[in-house]
Motif scaffolding. Sequence first.
Motif, PDB file in Angstrom:
ATOM      1  N   LEU A  25      -5.346  11.042  52.378  1.00  0.00           N
ATOM      2  CA  LEU A  25      -6.161  10.231  51.485  1.00  0.00           C
ATOM      3  C   LEU A  25      -5.588  10.261  50.065  1.00  0.00           C
ATOM      4  O   LEU A  25      -5.505   9.221  49.401  1.00  0.00           O
ATOM      5  N   LEU A 133     -15.701  10.777  54.856  1.00  0.00           N
ATOM      6  CA  LEU A 133     -14.510  10.834  55.689  1.00  0.00           C
ATOM      7  C   LEU A 133     -14.819  11.838  56.795  1.00  0.00           C
ATOM      8  O   LEU A 133     -14.831  13.047  56.568  1.00  0.00           O
ATOM      9  N   GLU A 169      -8.466   7.385  57.008  1.00  0.00           N
ATOM     10  CA  GLU A 169      -8.356   7.302  55.552  1.00  0.00           C
ATOM     11  C   GLU A 169      -8.129   5.867  55.065  1.00  0.00           C
ATOM     12  O   GLU A 169      -8.749   5.428  54.085  1.00  0.00           O
ATOM     13  N   LEU A 172     -11.244   3.826  55.476  1.00  0.00           N
ATOM     14  CA  LEU A 172     -12.221   4.221  54.456  1.00  0.00           C
ATOM     15  C   LEU A 172     -11.979   3.454  53.159  1.00  0.00           C
ATOM     16  O   LEU A 172     -12.903   2.851  52.596  1.00  0.00           O
TER      17      LEU A 172
END
Length: 193
Positions: A25, A133, A169, A172
């Motif tokens: 991320l 997450l 990630e 997201l």
Amino acid sequence: MKSLAVFCGASTGNNPVYVTAARALGKLLAEQGITLVFGGGKVGIMGAIADAVLETGGKAVGVIPRALVAREVAHPNLTQLHVVETMHERKALIAELSEGFVALPGGWGTFDEICEILTWNQLGIINHPCAFLNTNGFYSYLIQMFQTCVEEGFVREERLSNLIVTADEADLLHKMKNYQPLPTPQWMRLNQV
């Protein structure tokens, strides 16, 4: 989205997958020009995401209470480090500096931070995307608890369905960038904390 607050642990946890996800991320944030705003520590998941952002050429802004500078070992290489007096000041400044909020794995402090932001969103104090997450299913039971809150009449269904929950990630960040805020009913709007 120019800045993203990440709430996460000052520990790495027992499974290396959490550090791997945090680093992934962090790399994406730097590549997409999104500034990391976080708790300011160099240890645990906090340190992992900050290191990944900085190693990839991104910006990392830390906010840490003076009493935790030694305990959480303030990260020495950040783009900017704000040292504040209290946890309340820490959370308020993180909120002020951020355009979105995500929880990575962590403990009581992480839960406190993301739940306060969820409350602020519901009350109309802020109106930004909130995400979990869900690496390795870490938040699955908490999301089930939120569903129980809906079923028992303590949280509205649209509030839960507007949360972003994913284990990926890139997904997201995509969902956060495309977030559509819910209108806050007039009776719930608060202009300040």
